[in-house]
Design an enzyme around this catalytic site. Structure first.
Site, PDB file in Angstrom:
ATOM      1  N   HIS A   1     -12.687  -2.658  -1.974  1.00 41.53           N
ATOM      2  CA  HIS A   1     -12.319  -2.069  -1.380  1.00 41.53           C
ATOM      3  C   HIS A   1     -12.629  -2.349   0.544  1.00 41.53           C
ATOM      4  O   HIS A   1     -12.770  -2.468   1.596  1.00 41.53           O
ATOM      5  CB  HIS A   1     -12.193  -0.219  -0.786  1.00 41.53           C
ATOM      6  CG  HIS A   1     -10.990   0.467  -0.368  1.00 41.53           C
ATOM      7  ND1 HIS A   1     -10.171   1.283  -0.995  1.00 41.53           N
ATOM      8  CD2 HIS A   1     -10.307   0.357   1.700  1.00 41.53           C
ATOM      9  CE1 HIS A   1      -9.168   1.580  -0.633  1.00 41.53           C
ATOM     10  NE2 HIS A   1      -8.588   0.605   0.810  1.00 41.53           N
TER      11      HIS A   1
ATOM     12  N   THR B   1      -5.530   2.837  -6.898  1.00 44.46           N
ATOM     13  CA  THR B   1      -6.891   2.561  -6.858  1.00 44.46           C
ATOM     14  C   THR B   1      -8.143   3.850  -6.486  1.00 44.46           C
ATOM     15  O   THR B   1      -7.214   4.577  -6.323  1.00 44.46           O
ATOM     16  CB  THR B   1      -6.518   2.536  -4.666  1.00 44.46           C
ATOM     17  OG1 THR B   1      -5.305   1.495  -4.434  1.00 44.46           O
ATOM     18  CG2 THR B   1      -7.688   2.236  -4.399  1.00 44.46           C
TER      19      THR B   1
ATOM     20  N   TYR C   1      -2.473   5.811  -4.325  1.00 49.66           N
ATOM     21  CA  TYR C   1      -2.803   6.990  -4.172  1.00 49.66           C
ATOM     22  C   TYR C   1      -2.231   7.912  -4.689  1.00 49.66           C
ATOM     23  O   TYR C   1      -1.487   8.507  -4.140  1.00 49.66           O
ATOM     24  CB  TYR C   1      -3.423   6.748  -2.402  1.00 49.66           C
ATOM     25  CG  TYR C   1      -3.828   6.048  -1.822  1.00 49.66           C
ATOM     26  CD1 TYR C   1      -5.310   5.156  -1.926  1.00 49.66           C
ATOM     27  CD2 TYR C   1      -3.680   5.309  -0.366  1.00 49.66           C
ATOM     28  CE1 TYR C   1      -6.001   4.510  -1.829  1.00 49.66           C
ATOM     29  CE2 TYR C   1      -4.848   3.851   0.509  1.00 49.66           C
ATOM     30  CZ  TYR C   1      -5.997   4.262  -0.768  1.00 49.66           C
ATOM     31  OH  TYR C   1      -6.708   3.060   0.150  1.00 49.66           O
TER      32      TYR C   1
ATOM     33  N   LYS D   1      -7.490  -0.404  -9.447  1.00 51.33           N
ATOM     34  CA  LYS D   1      -7.954  -1.416  -8.056  1.00 51.33           C
ATOM     35  C   LYS D   1      -9.169  -0.749  -7.852  1.00 51.33           C
ATOM     36  O   LYS D   1      -9.058   0.500  -7.434  1.00 51.33           O
ATOM     37  CB  LYS D   1      -6.386  -1.836  -7.264  1.00 51.33           C
ATOM     38  CG  LYS D   1      -7.602  -2.288  -5.801  1.00 51.33           C
ATOM     39  CD  LYS D   1      -6.539  -2.782  -4.953  1.00 51.33           C
ATOM     40  CE  LYS D   1      -7.446  -3.321  -3.326  1.00 51.33           C
ATOM     41  NZ  LYS D   1      -7.765  -2.550  -3.252  1.00 51.33           N
TER      42      LYS D   1
ATOM     43  N   SER E   1       0.609  -0.967  -0.009  1.00 53.48           N
ATOM     44  CA  SER E   1       0.489   0.082  -0.061  1.00 53.48           C
ATOM     45  C   SER E   1       0.768   1.036  -0.189  1.00 53.48           C
ATOM     46  O   SER E   1       1.808   1.442   0.885  1.00 53.48           O
ATOM     47  CB  SER E   1      -0.973  -0.257   1.040  1.00 53.48           C
ATOM     48  OG  SER E   1      -1.591   1.541   1.358  1.00 53.48           O
TER      49      SER E   1
HETATM   50  C1  FNR Z   1      -7.351  -2.290   2.775  1.00 55.67           C
HETATM   51  N1  FNR Z   1      -7.408  -1.351   1.690  1.00 55.67           N
HETATM   52  C2  FNR Z   1      -6.601  -1.000   0.774  1.00 55.67           C
HETATM   53  N2  FNR Z   1      -6.448  -0.766  -0.342  1.00 55.67           N
HETATM   54  C3  FNR Z   1      -5.827  -0.400  -1.353  1.00 55.67           C
HETATM   55  O1  FNR Z   1      -5.915   0.174  -2.479  1.00 55.67           O
HETATM   56  N3  FNR Z   1      -5.179   0.687  -0.408  1.00 55.67           N
HETATM   57  C4  FNR Z   1      -4.832   0.583   1.276  1.00 55.67           C
HETATM   58  O2  FNR Z   1      -4.062   0.736   1.504  1.00 55.67           O
HETATM   59  C5  FNR Z   1      -6.096   0.010   1.833  1.00 55.67           C
HETATM   60  N4  FNR Z   1      -6.062  -0.407   3.239  1.00 55.67           N
HETATM   61  C6  FNR Z   1      -6.603  -1.163   3.996  1.00 55.67           C
HETATM   62  C7  FNR Z   1      -6.446  -1.332   4.987  1.00 55.67           C
HETATM   63  C8  FNR Z   1      -7.433  -2.039   5.928  1.00 55.67           C
HETATM   64  C9  FNR Z   1      -7.275  -2.446   7.436  1.00 55.67           C
HETATM   65  C10 FNR Z   1      -8.519  -3.255   5.178  1.00 55.67           C
HETATM   66  C11 FNR Z   1      -9.208  -3.933   5.778  1.00 55.67           C
HETATM   67  C12 FNR Z   1      -8.163  -3.093   3.716  1.00 55.67           C
HETATM   68  C13 FNR Z   1      -8.552  -2.967   0.946  1.00 55.67           C
HETATM   69  C14 FNR Z   1      -7.938  -4.348   0.318  1.00 55.67           C
HETATM   70  O3  FNR Z   1      -6.610  -3.646  -0.798  1.00 55.67           O
HETATM   71  C15 FNR Z   1      -8.493  -4.977   0.294  1.00 55.67           C
HETATM   72  O4  FNR Z   1      -9.262  -4.857  -1.457  1.00 55.67           O
HETATM   73  C16 FNR Z   1     -10.147  -5.762   0.781  1.00 55.67           C
HETATM   74  O5  FNR Z   1      -9.165  -5.667   1.956  1.00 55.67           O
HETATM   75  C17 FNR Z   1     -10.133  -6.664   0.323  1.00 55.67           C
HETATM   76  O6  FNR Z   1     -11.435  -7.284   0.792  1.00 55.67           O
HETATM   77  P1  FNR Z   1     -11.254  -8.445   2.252  1.00 55.67           P
HETATM   78  O7  FNR Z   1     -10.785  -9.463   1.764  1.00 55.67           O
HETATM   79  O8  FNR Z   1     -10.536  -7.290   3.453  1.00 55.67           O
HETATM   80  O9  FNR Z   1     -12.694  -8.604   2.279  1.00 55.67           O
END
Ligand code: FNR
Length: 376
Positions: free
Chosen positions: A273, A185, A159, A249, A136
């Site tokens: 997300h 994203t 981002y 994404k 990330s």
């Molecule tokens: C995320 N996700 C996320 N996505 C992204 O593009 N950049 C990020 O920094 C983050 N940070 C983030 C933190 C936390 C705590 C979570 C739970 C999720 C989203 C992540 O990449 C992904 O899309 C989801 O977590 C997928 O769903 P599941 O597997 O958690 O159900």
């Protein structure tokens, strides 16, 4: 632990005996860990309520968080019989690289909030267990440190800040760290309404206890790391400013899949997300068919959200996903045990996938086709 208890924890989870013994030598009682949900429970006990609420939280009333998971329960597998499944390969080709398996680690920010091993522990686990990791933008450790400490071949999630000079510096860091793929994203023009998140994480960042490693020294004080003015032109801007392949994404409709195709991206991730952005988004697995149909094999379509079992991976692949990503499950492992917990999560999911492929009568990923699932 009694010897009987010792023999139980991994019953049915498909991990080798030597690996079980290795894990059981650790201090933590792993006698209850059979699946990723057991790691979720354990992580809650170890890392505490605030971190678990941040990790498991989502937008508004968590309807989309639940929908992502529940939707997999509505899909059935049509297993075939009398096929030699002695040997199974989980290998796939993705973005010019051969991956050992199709289970990729989604970009998750602030992993040191869950365990001090943070993203470095996750990357070491991914490297050791042969899974691909996406780092990330808002990792606690800087991308160059994750790359040098772990030697993992990392991909990068972007981002973009409102200041494109900041974004250029971020891209340069990711490229210098060896990243070949940039996941832009696109579901975060602003941050979703996360009522269960609490303030602990923000306070730790403010106090300096946790850092945003990539933005340190490059993001001016008070500037956001997201850009609400971003449009499709960002794809062209990115192509002019990075050598990395570009993957979007957060696509959830066939209309946007077509736009992505027209802009010439290298791939997309069907993602909401993890239900943390817009509440009442459809479950990602329900979005997948129209997108796969639109893309028609022109480039890879990945999916994440709610994948917790080998059968979920199988169903997503059968419905046309090239690979899947998981977010919360590996963080439960991280929160519970640090790096070994991430390893355990990955071992469990891969072992489940292999067994499910055998039970369904499939010996390689390309054999998991649409005929293997039915939806109610
Ligand atoms: C995320 N996700 C996320 N996505 C992204 O593009 N950049 C990020 O920094 C983050 N940070 C983030 C933190 C936390 C705590 C979570 C739970 C999720 C989203 C992540 O990449 C992904 O899309 C989801 O977590 C997928 O769903 P599941 O597997 O958690 O159900």
């Amino acid at each position: 632990m009694s010897s009987i208890a010792l023999s139980l924890p991994f019953a049915g989870c498909g991990i080798s005996n030597s690996r079980k013994n290795e894990l059981l030598k650790s201090d933590t009682d792993l006698s209850t860990v059979k699946n990723v949900f057991d790691l979720e429970k354990l992580s809650g006990e170890v890392m505490g309520k605030d971190a678990l609420n941040y990790l498991n939280g989502g937008a508004d009333d968590l309807r989309t968080v639940r929908a992502n998971y529940d939707a997999y329960g509505k899909i059935q597998i049509r297993a075939r019989r009398l096929i030699d499944v002695t040997t199974v390969s989980t290998k796939i080709e993705l973005f010019g690289k051969t991956l050992d398996n199709p289970i990729i680690l989604s970009p998750v920010g602030f992993q040191a909030f869950f365990h001090s091993d943070g993203e470095i522990g996750t990357a070491k686990a991914a490297e050791k267990k042969d899974h691909q990791m996406i780092v990330s933008s808002v990792s606690n450790f800087a991308i160059e440190d994750i790359a040098s400490e772990s030697k993992a071949d990392l991909w990068f999630q972007l981002y973009p800040s409102t200041d494109r000079e900041v974004t250029k510096l971020l891209l340069a860091k990711a490229e210098a760290a060896g990243c070949k793929i940039c996941f832009l994203t696109v579901d975060t023009p602003v941050v979703g309404n996360r009522e269960t998140h609490g303030t602990t994480l923000l306070e730790m960042i403010k106090s300096g206890e946790l850092e945003m490693g990539n933005f340190k020294d490059i993001l001016p004080e008070g500037m956001s790391f997201t850009d609400p003015s971003m449009t499709w032109d960002m794809v062209d801007w990115l192509r002019a400013n990075t050598k990395m392949k570009i993957v979007l994404k957060g696509i959830v409709t066939s209309e946007d899949a077509r736009m992505a195709k027209e802009r010439g991206v290298d791939g997309i991730v069907v993602s909401n997300h993890g239900g943390r952005q817009l509440e009442s988004n459809r479950a990602t697995i329900d979005c997948l068919p129209e997108i796969v149909n639109e893309i028609n094999g022109e480039f890879p379509v990945l999916i994440d959200g709610g994948i917790r079992r080998g059968t979920d991976v199988f169903k997503a692949l059968a419905l046309g996903a090239t690979a899947v990503c998981i977010g919360r499950p590996f963080c439960w492992g991280l929160g519970a045990l640090g790096q070994p917990g991430v390893e355990l999560t990955l071992e469990i999911l891969k072992a489940e996938l292999i067994r499910d492929m055998q039970l369904a009568g499939t010996t390689s990923i390309d054999k998991i086709t649409r005929e293997f699932v039915t939806t109610k």
